[in-house]
Write an enzyme that holds these catalytic residues in place. Structure first.
Site, PDB file in Angstrom:
ATOM      1  N   SER A 203       0.857  -1.317   0.014  1.00  0.00           N
ATOM      2  CA  SER A 203      -0.177   0.060   0.113  1.00  0.00           C
ATOM      3  C   SER A 203       0.775   1.264   0.038  1.00  0.00           C
ATOM      4  O   SER A 203       2.092   1.391   0.742  1.00  0.00           O
ATOM      5  CB  SER A 203      -0.995   0.067   1.272  1.00  0.00           C
ATOM      6  OG  SER A 203      -1.526   1.281   1.319  1.00  0.00           O
ATOM      7  N   HIS A 205      -0.885   4.096   1.041  1.00  0.00           N
ATOM      8  CA  HIS A 205      -1.810   4.767   1.843  1.00  0.00           C
ATOM      9  C   HIS A 205      -2.606   5.871   1.077  1.00  0.00           C
ATOM     10  O   HIS A 205      -2.571   7.121   1.642  1.00  0.00           O
ATOM     11  CB  HIS A 205      -0.891   5.618   3.164  1.00  0.00           C
ATOM     12  CG  HIS A 205      -1.815   5.592   4.280  1.00  0.00           C
ATOM     13  ND1 HIS A 205      -1.349   4.993   5.528  1.00  0.00           N
ATOM     14  CD2 HIS A 205      -2.897   6.190   4.604  1.00  0.00           C
ATOM     15  CE1 HIS A 205      -2.286   5.344   6.296  1.00  0.00           C
ATOM     16  NE2 HIS A 205      -3.260   6.066   5.760  1.00  0.00           N
ATOM     17  N   ASP A 235      -3.889  -2.981  -1.047  1.00  0.00           N
ATOM     18  CA  ASP A 235      -4.788  -1.798  -0.748  1.00  0.00           C
ATOM     19  C   ASP A 235      -4.305  -0.727  -1.740  1.00  0.00           C
ATOM     20  O   ASP A 235      -3.340  -1.012  -2.385  1.00  0.00           O
ATOM     21  CB  ASP A 235      -4.260  -1.282   0.616  1.00  0.00           C
ATOM     22  CG  ASP A 235      -4.985  -0.095   1.062  1.00  0.00           C
ATOM     23  OD1 ASP A 235      -6.219  -0.163   0.943  1.00  0.00           O
ATOM     24  OD2 ASP A 235      -4.433   0.633   1.773  1.00  0.00           O
ATOM     25  N   GLY A 237      -6.622   1.945  -4.330  1.00  0.00           N
ATOM     26  CA  GLY A 237      -7.264   1.997  -5.789  1.00  0.00           C
ATOM     27  C   GLY A 237      -8.099   0.764  -6.474  1.00  0.00           C
ATOM     28  O   GLY A 237      -8.720   0.619  -7.463  1.00  0.00           O
ATOM     29  N   ARG A 259     -12.900   3.795  -0.398  1.00  0.00           N
ATOM     30  CA  ARG A 259     -13.589   4.875  -0.540  1.00  0.00           C
ATOM     31  C   ARG A 259     -14.853   4.358  -1.421  1.00  0.00           C
ATOM     32  O   ARG A 259     -15.831   5.109  -1.283  1.00  0.00           O
ATOM     33  CB  ARG A 259     -12.537   5.856  -1.258  1.00  0.00           C
ATOM     34  CG  ARG A 259     -11.822   6.708  -0.235  1.00  0.00           C
ATOM     35  CD  ARG A 259     -10.723   7.544  -0.843  1.00  0.00           C
ATOM     36  NE  ARG A 259      -9.914   8.329   0.101  1.00  0.00           N
ATOM     37  CZ  ARG A 259      -8.928   7.655   1.006  1.00  0.00           C
ATOM     38  NH1 ARG A 259      -8.758   6.361   1.134  1.00  0.00           N
ATOM     39  NH2 ARG A 259      -8.377   8.330   1.936  1.00  0.00           N
TER      40      ARG A 259
END
Length: 309
Positions: A203, A205, A235, A237, A259
């Site tokens: 990730s 972040h 993690d 996208g 998200r």
């Protein structure tokens, strides 16, 4: 004479400046194309086991936090949705009362702790999370510095980079698996493994550093280091079942979706989160079936082709 070109937001497909790691990550996802393999195909199964627990899907929530602006008790609702969907629930920064309420939902939860400068605070949070019955704990090591290279401060708490020996101490202090989040190099993967980590999250972040390598680009190199010894999660996208498929086909154990689930959370709470995860998992199963990948133990990276290779 050529006039020097000045870029504006309108020049960028995602409304971000050059160097934005989220844009770069999205473009890399979209550069990966898929073969179809229908002969001898069959329905796909997305069930998998993690840390002794069975789950219906490798699509997990991301380690989110501070979602009160989305809806009331948002983190608890997120956990309810993950539990209903049979998914792993991750949680980031938050107080003890919130974590207690999250785990009471029955969601199998991985608690991620910030790299606080005060190691005693970290040990306290590890112990509290264990008492709450979490599936695992971990640390997002990439929150050590701010954008100017100073030690980061998050909600008033000073952060500090951790050494391999400090990670080893956190691993020893934990009676549940310890996960290192924010791994984006073979070097950190090797050090995490040496420190005894029982999982890593590849990730950046959500763009904590400009020009960060896309997680899927570095994933094959990291998997050479871990060599199947520990789970490796992806993690950043992951917004569709197709994104999840690409990560899993390249060798990831599971993926975190953040998200993309917030719109479901805002509209319908936990039920919406469950719907969002199941939607992504349905997309994943569809692509698995059409590429000859019948279950997560038979994912095949050879179905992936780079655009214009």
């Amino acid at each position: 004479m050529d006039e020097k070109r000045t870029a504006s937001f309108a020049d960028y497909p995602y409304g971000k400046e050059w160097g934005d790691s989220n844009r770069i990550t999205r473009e890399y996802f979209d550069s990966l194309l898929l073969e179809m393999r229908h002969l001898d195909g069959r329905e796909s199964d997305t069930a998998f086991t993690l840390y002794g627990e069975n789950f219906a899907t490798p699509v997990m929530t991301a380690a989110l936090s501070h979602l009160d602006h989305v809806r009331e008790n948002a983190m608890v609702e997120l956990a309810k949705g993950a539990a209903e969907a049979g998914a792993v629930n991750w949680v980031g920064m938050g107080d003890g009362e919130e974590l207690s309420e999250i785990t009471k939902t029955g969601a199998k939860t991985i608690k991620i702790i910030k790299p606080y400068a005060d190691n005693n605070l970290i040990f306290e949070k590890i112990a509290f999370a264990q008492d709450c019955g979490v599936l695992a704990v971990g640390m997002d090591i990439d929150h050590a510095f701010d954008s100017h290279g100073s030690y980061d401060k998050v909600h008033g708490y000073e952060m500090k980079p951790k050494s391999m020996e400090e990670i080893r101490e956190f691993v020893r202090a934990s009676s549940v698996p310890f996960v290192v989040k924010g791994v984006l190099s073979q070097q950190d993967a090797h050090k995490s493994l040496e420190a005894g980590a029982q999982g890593i999250v590849v990730s950046h972040h959500h763009g904590i550093m400009d020009y960060a390598v896309p997680p899927l680009m570095i994933l094959p190199d990291i998997l050479k280091v871990t060599a199947g010894q520990i789970p490796v999660f992806v993690d950043c996208g992951v917004t569709t079942g197709a994104d999840a498929f690409k990560a899993l086909a390249l060798g990831a154990t599971a993926v975190c979706a953040g998200r993309v689930l917030l719109k479901f959370l805002e509209r319908e709470g936990g039920e919406g989160v469950c719907k969002g995860i199941r939607q992504m998992n349905g997309e994943l199963k569809g692509i698995m079936a059409k590429t000859g990948c019948c279950d997560l133990s038979h994912m095949d990276k050879t179905v992936i082709r780079r655009k214009f290779d």
